[in-house]
Design a protein around this motif. Sequence first.
Motif, PDB file in Angstrom:
ATOM      1  N   SER A  50      25.266   6.535 -22.316  1.00 48.66           N
ATOM      2  CA  SER A  50      25.164   5.853 -23.607  1.00 48.66           C
ATOM      3  C   SER A  50      23.723   5.452 -23.897  1.00 48.66           C
ATOM      4  O   SER A  50      22.902   5.293 -22.992  1.00 48.66           O
ATOM      5  N   ALA A  51      23.443   5.278 -25.176  1.00 51.87           N
ATOM      6  CA  ALA A  51      22.095   4.859 -25.581  1.00 51.87           C
ATOM      7  C   ALA A  51      21.741   3.516 -24.967  1.00 51.87           C
ATOM      8  O   ALA A  51      20.588   3.262 -24.634  1.00 51.87           O
ATOM      9  N   GLU A  52      22.729   2.654 -24.808  1.00 55.78           N
ATOM     10  CA  GLU A  52      22.481   1.332 -24.226  1.00 55.78           C
ATOM     11  C   GLU A  52      21.941   1.460 -22.801  1.00 55.78           C
ATOM     12  O   GLU A  52      21.029   0.766 -22.405  1.00 55.78           O
ATOM     13  N   LEU A  53      22.517   2.391 -22.026  1.00 55.78           N
ATOM     14  CA  LEU A  53      22.066   2.570 -20.651  1.00 55.78           C
ATOM     15  C   LEU A  53      20.700   3.237 -20.576  1.00 55.78           C
ATOM     16  O   LEU A  53      20.029   3.146 -19.562  1.00 55.78           O
ATOM     17  N   GLU A  54      20.289   3.894 -21.619  1.00 54.45           N
ATOM     18  CA  GLU A  54      18.970   4.520 -21.628  1.00 54.45           C
ATOM     19  C   GLU A  54      17.884   3.515 -21.977  1.00 54.45           C
ATOM     20  O   GLU A  54      16.707   3.841 -21.938  1.00 54.45           O
ATOM     21  N   LEU A  55      18.269   2.321 -22.351  1.00 51.93           N
ATOM     22  CA  LEU A  55      17.323   1.258 -22.698  1.00 51.93           C
ATOM     23  C   LEU A  55      16.353   1.707 -23.790  1.00 51.93           C
ATOM     24  O   LEU A  55      15.155   1.476 -23.710  1.00 51.93           O
ATOM     25  N   ARG A  56      16.889   2.311 -24.830  1.00 54.85           N
ATOM     26  CA  ARG A  56      16.042   2.792 -25.927  1.00 54.85           C
ATOM     27  C   ARG A  56      15.264   1.666 -26.598  1.00 54.85           C
ATOM     28  O   ARG A  56      14.222   1.900 -27.184  1.00 54.85           O
TER      29      ARG A  56
END
Length: 68
Positions: free
Chosen positions: A2-8
């Motif tokens: 998820s985008a959240e886990l990628e720390l965007r």
Amino acid sequence: MSAELELRWLKTDRVRGAAKRFAEFCKEDVKSQSEAEDFDIDKYQDAIKIVLEKLDDSISVEELFNAD
């Protein structure tokens, strides 16, 4: 992932020195940490914010989080 886990939200170009190296580390580390059964992304992100504020006085958490 998820985008959240990628720390965007975490913009490594907005910090410098040790803070930059720490931010880059976190962006990679979150991928392996997220596989742990007891991983809590909210706590992980909170810890990142605290450490970055201590390492780089030139930027606030709001600036890190709200960066475009």
